[in-house]
Design a protein around this motif. Structure first.
Motif, PDB file in Angstrom:
ATOM      1  N   VAL A  22       3.099  -1.068 -10.830  1.00 42.08           N
ATOM      2  CA  VAL A  22       1.770  -0.845 -11.398  1.00 42.08           C
ATOM      3  C   VAL A  22       0.845  -0.394 -10.274  1.00 42.08           C
ATOM      4  CG1 VAL A  22      -0.173  -1.866 -12.617  1.00 42.08           C
ATOM      5  CG2 VAL A  22       2.158  -2.573 -13.179  1.00 42.08           C
ATOM      6  N   GLN A  23       0.241   0.722 -10.528  1.00 45.19           N
ATOM      7  CA  GLN A  23      -0.669   1.244  -9.518  1.00 45.19           C
ATOM      8  C   GLN A  23      -1.772   2.036 -10.200  1.00 45.19           C
ATOM      9  OE1 GLN A  23       1.025   4.016  -6.684  1.00 45.19           O
ATOM     10  NE2 GLN A  23      -0.321   3.225  -5.089  1.00 45.19           N
ATOM     11  N   ASN A  41      -8.742  -6.340  -7.253  1.00 43.34           N
ATOM     12  CA  ASN A  41      -8.017  -7.280  -6.409  1.00 43.34           C
ATOM     13  C   ASN A  41      -7.092  -6.519  -5.477  1.00 43.34           C
ATOM     14  OD1 ASN A  41      -6.501  -6.354  -8.421  1.00 43.34           O
ATOM     15  ND2 ASN A  41      -5.461  -8.298  -8.857  1.00 43.34           N
ATOM     16  N   ASN A  42      -7.685  -5.762  -4.655  1.00 42.56           N
ATOM     17  CA  ASN A  42      -6.887  -4.959  -3.745  1.00 42.56           C
ATOM     18  C   ASN A  42      -6.533  -5.772  -2.513  1.00 42.56           C
ATOM     19  OD1 ASN A  42      -7.290  -3.008  -5.554  1.00 42.56           O
ATOM     20  ND2 ASN A  42      -8.722  -1.812  -4.314  1.00 42.56           N
ATOM     21  N   ASN A  43      -5.380  -6.261  -2.554  1.00 42.41           N
ATOM     22  CA  ASN A  43      -4.902  -7.003  -1.391  1.00 42.41           C
ATOM     23  C   ASN A  43      -4.111  -6.038  -0.532  1.00 42.41           C
ATOM     24  OD1 ASN A  43      -5.967  -9.452  -2.324  1.00 42.41           O
ATOM     25  ND2 ASN A  43      -4.282  -9.574  -3.782  1.00 42.41           N
ATOM     26  N   ASN A  44      -4.829  -5.378   0.251  1.00 45.34           N
ATOM     27  CA  ASN A  44      -4.178  -4.352   1.061  1.00 45.34           C
ATOM     28  C   ASN A  44      -3.210  -4.982   2.034  1.00 45.34           C
ATOM     29  OD1 ASN A  44      -5.771  -2.672  -0.316  1.00 45.34           O
ATOM     30  ND2 ASN A  44      -7.200  -2.275   1.363  1.00 45.34           N
ATOM     31  N   ARG A  45      -2.150  -4.324   2.127  1.00 36.84           N
ATOM     32  CA  ARG A  45      -1.112  -4.806   3.005  1.00 36.84           C
ATOM     33  C   ARG A  45      -0.835  -3.740   4.037  1.00 36.84           C
ATOM     34  NH1 ARG A  45       3.857  -6.170  -0.451  1.00 36.84           N
ATOM     35  NH2 ARG A  45       4.507  -6.801   1.598  1.00 36.84           N
ATOM     36  N   GLN A  46       0.037  -4.152   4.915  1.00 40.86           N
ATOM     37  CA  GLN A  46       0.531  -3.306   5.975  1.00 40.86           C
ATOM     38  C   GLN A  46      -0.466  -2.984   7.037  1.00 40.86           C
ATOM     39  OE1 GLN A  46       2.152   0.106   4.085  1.00 40.86           O
ATOM     40  NE2 GLN A  46       4.168  -0.821   3.960  1.00 40.86           N
ATOM     41  N   ALA A  49       1.746  -2.635  -7.068  1.00 40.92           N
ATOM     42  CA  ALA A  49       2.303  -3.964  -7.324  1.00 40.92           C
ATOM     43  C   ALA A  49       3.685  -3.817  -7.941  1.00 40.92           C
ATOM     44  CB  ALA A  49       1.394  -4.753  -8.261  1.00 40.92           C
ATOM     45  N   TYR A  50       4.533  -4.715  -7.567  1.00 37.32           N
ATOM     46  CA  TYR A  50       5.909  -4.706  -8.050  1.00 37.32           C
ATOM     47  C   TYR A  50       6.134  -5.925  -8.942  1.00 37.32           C
ATOM     48  CZ  TYR A  50       6.496  -1.334  -4.291  1.00 37.32           C
ATOM     49  OH  TYR A  50       6.373  -0.249  -3.464  1.00 37.32           O
ATOM     50  N   TYR A  51       6.638  -5.652 -10.083  1.00 36.43           N
ATOM     51  CA  TYR A  51       6.904  -6.725 -11.043  1.00 36.43           C
ATOM     52  C   TYR A  51       8.354  -6.649 -11.495  1.00 36.43           C
ATOM     53  CZ  TYR A  51       1.816  -7.043 -11.514  1.00 36.43           C
ATOM     54  OH  TYR A  51       0.477  -7.182 -11.276  1.00 36.43           O
ATOM     55  N   ARG A  52       8.884  -7.801 -11.831  1.00 38.62           N
ATOM     56  CA  ARG A  52      10.197  -7.838 -12.474  1.00 38.62           C
ATOM     57  C   ARG A  52      10.096  -8.669 -13.733  1.00 38.62           C
ATOM     58  NH1 ARG A  52      12.213 -10.810  -7.754  1.00 38.62           N
ATOM     59  NH2 ARG A  52      13.378  -8.921  -7.301  1.00 38.62           N
ATOM     60  N   MET A  77       0.851  -1.170   0.000  1.00 37.62           N
ATOM     61  CA  MET A  77       0.000   0.000   0.000  1.00 37.62           C
ATOM     62  C   MET A  77       0.896   1.231   0.000  1.00 37.62           C
ATOM     63  SD  MET A  77      -3.004  -1.053  -0.203  1.00 37.62           S
ATOM     64  CE  MET A  77      -3.749   0.557  -0.018  1.00 37.62           C
ATOM     65  N   ALA A  78       0.646   2.066  -0.941  1.00 37.73           N
ATOM     66  CA  ALA A  78       1.430   3.291  -1.015  1.00 37.73           C
ATOM     67  C   ALA A  78       0.700   4.406  -0.299  1.00 37.73           C
ATOM     68  CB  ALA A  78       1.686   3.662  -2.470  1.00 37.73           C
TER      69      ALA A  78
END
Length: 550
Positions: free
Chosen positions: A337-338, A545-550, A321-324, A312-313
């Motif tokens: 991606v946000q 698909n908001n998988n909220n974190r933190q 989301a972070y992708y490589r 979560m920003a």
DNA sequence: CGGCTTTGACCAGCGC
DNA sequence: GCGCTGGTCAAAGCCG
């Protein structure tokens, strides 16, 4: 009659396959679904086709004038004839054009006379003849449409590859041009280091790499990136005061730079120059943000990505989301991606790094665009207020004809170029740019006419109507020197562009047409825009698909 | 079973 | 030093 036909009439296979083959949100193997290269005919070396794009049509024309001559301006080389020579049905109008390539015996011209004589049931002469005629005429039309469809699919495919190739070529050439322009504009400021480099490197790398670009393969992408690197470095040295260079070096030095594959080339070219390592680190840090309207969870850019994190920003309810990149082991490219906090139809994709592996054609458009944008940013503007070049000069140098295409964010911690593809196109804007300099016109052997427009909506095998919110925006080139962070900066940008009336497909097409016809500078951004369009609307409900974190 | 996503934990940088 | 934030890691689970 239908034997051997691999096509159906229900829809355009190019576009339909594109949708159906879109496997999931993150992986979209380039060259397959993106360009639809595997779905139809054998993929030949499309770059050898001297096809005049002026003869192509869009869907509307295709649908309404199936019997008209489809390719009056289309010139097919002799080695292309087997593309159609196995067809059993010939349209009357096509006989004239294809008789040179098909044996006379193969010209099974289906006319009404033929249908009459073929009838064997004499008892149905009264009423059956007319119904038979109707039936066979319908079949004949069906065959015509199939023939038409097949030919146009082939044509579409050629144009797709051609545009991709042109886009990559343009990016590389443009960066080289910018380098040369800046060298000419600031000859007294050329520092000793640049001179020393050029003395030790009598053979310029950039022209060689441009030559490499002529290979219409993934090597072209590599070369394009290399050019971006080299031109970036060159401009860093020649176009920026030495003190700024050193300041930049110190700030951007990062231990992360050790694994950056594509820079190996640069290191080879400029071995022993400590500034190169710092430039590599700078390239690592430079980011290119693409804002596009898309309902899909991620824009399709032709690369394969693996998600490795989500957070979560701050200031945005949507997770980031972070992708490589997973197209090659150790590829340093990553992306975030946000969704935009204010307008969740806007997908913000931020690319970082350069690929260290060959790219498929579908991925080259975005990769070259981001590489060029990153190189542009790094060469001309940096976060420090005292180290900035003349932004207006830079803007005109980078995008002389379309001065509103990119937002350069020099805000800390990472310099970022934002390609905003969310605005409504203004056709007038595209028509206004002055005619492009001749050196911008990418020459194509056997292609006397410029890239024409009606093909554009399908240029990547995807109709624009799939996402009528996707637009070829005017990118705004402004030097923002705020101290906000990237996310906050992007949010600020989202306020500055109130949504406009969504254009019709025709408007979009005409705008893009005019853009690519009148202003080759749009090519790179256009490719990015199209890439973003590809994913639009394909997963309407997948953005939650908001998988909220933190 | 391999590749991918999910997700909690960890780390580093930064500001107070 | 502490808390906040961004970014990454890695184990667990899912899926084709």
């Amino acid at each position: 009659m239908g034997k051997g036909w691999g096509l159906t009439l229900d829809s355009d296979p190019v576009t339909s396959n594109l949708f159906t083959n879109k496997s999931n949100s993150t992986t979209n193997v380039a060259g397959g679904s993106f360009l639809g290269l595997k779905q139809h005919h054998h993929h030949r070396d499309m770059f050898q086709f001297p096809v005049s794009l002026a003869g192509s049509r869009d869907d509307d024309r295709r649908g309404t004038s199936a019997s008209s001559s489809p390719s009056d301006d289309t010139k097919l080389p002799v080695d292309e004839v087997d593309f159609f020579s196995d067809k059993k049905v010939r349209v009357v109008d096509d006989v004239k054009k294809e008789s040179i390539e098909a044996p006379a015996s193969d010209l099974d011209v289906n006319t009404g006379l033929l249908l009459l004589t073929a009838g064997s049931d004499q008892s149905t002469v009264d009423d059956g003849v007319s119904s038979d005629m109707e039936d066979k005429r319908a079949k004949n039309e069906l065959a015509q449409l199939q023939d038409e469809l097949k030919r146009m699919n082939a044509e579409n495919q050629k144009l797709k590859d051609m545009l991709s190739h042109v886009s990559n070529n343009y990016s590389a050439l443009h960066m080289h041009l910018v380098t040369l322009m800046q060298q000419q504009q600031q000859p007294p400021q050329r520092n000793r280091e640049t001179q020393a480099i050029q003395e030790s490197k009598p053979e310029e790398a950039t022209p060689l790499q441009i030559l490499d670009l002529r290979r219409p393969s993934a090597a072209g992408a590599e070369a394009a990136e290399t050019i971006s690197h080299s031109s970036s470095e060159e401009r860093t040295r020649s176009g920026t005061p030495p003190s700024n260079v050193e300041k930049r070096v110190n700030r951007e030095e990062s231990p992360e730079s050790e694994s950056w594959g594509p820079n190996c080339k640069v290191q080879k070219l400029n071995s022993g120059k400590p500034v190169d390592q710092s430039t590599e680190a700078t390239m690592r840090k430079a980011r290119v943000s693409v804002r596009a309207r898309s309902e899909a969870p991620m824009i399709t850019d032709g690369c394969q990505w693996r998600k490795y994190g989500q957070k979560m920003a701050k200031g945005n309810p949507c997770p980031r989301a972070y992708y490589r990149c997973t197209m090659a082991v150790g590829c340093p490219v990553r992306k975030q991606v946000q969704r935009c906090a204010d307008d969740r139809t806007i997908l913000i994709t931020t690319y970082e790094g350069n690929h260290n592996h060959p790219l498929p054609p579908a991925a080259m458009a975005m990769a070259s665009t981001t590489a060029a944008a990153a190189s542009m940013l790094l060469s001309g503007s940096m976060p420090s207020a005292d180290g900035i070049m003349n932004p207006n000069l830079l803007a005109r140098a980078i995008l002389p004809c379309s001065s509103s295409m990119a937002t350069i964010s020099a805000s800390a911690p990472f310099p970022t170029v934002t390609l905003d593809l969310t605005h409504s196109p203004n056709p007038l804007q595209f028509q206004r740019p002055p005619p492009p300099p001749t050196q911008f016109q990418v020459p194509f052997p056997g292609q006397p006419t410029p890239v024409s427009s009606p093909q554009l909506p399908q240029v990547f095998g995807q109709p624009l109507y799939n996402n009528n919110q996707s637009k070829f925006s005017g990118l705004q080139l402004s030097q923002e020197m705020g101290s906000s962070q990237l996310g906050h900066h992007q949010q600020k940008q989202q306020h500055q562009a109130p949504p406009q009336q969504p254009p019709t497909l025709a408007d979009t097409v005409s705008a893009a047409t005019a853009a690519i016809t009148n202003d080759p500078n749009f090519t790179a951004a256009l490719a990015a825009a199209i890439s973003s369009i590809i994913s639009g609307g394909t997963h309407p409900n997948s953005s939650n698909n908001n998988n909220n974190r933190q």
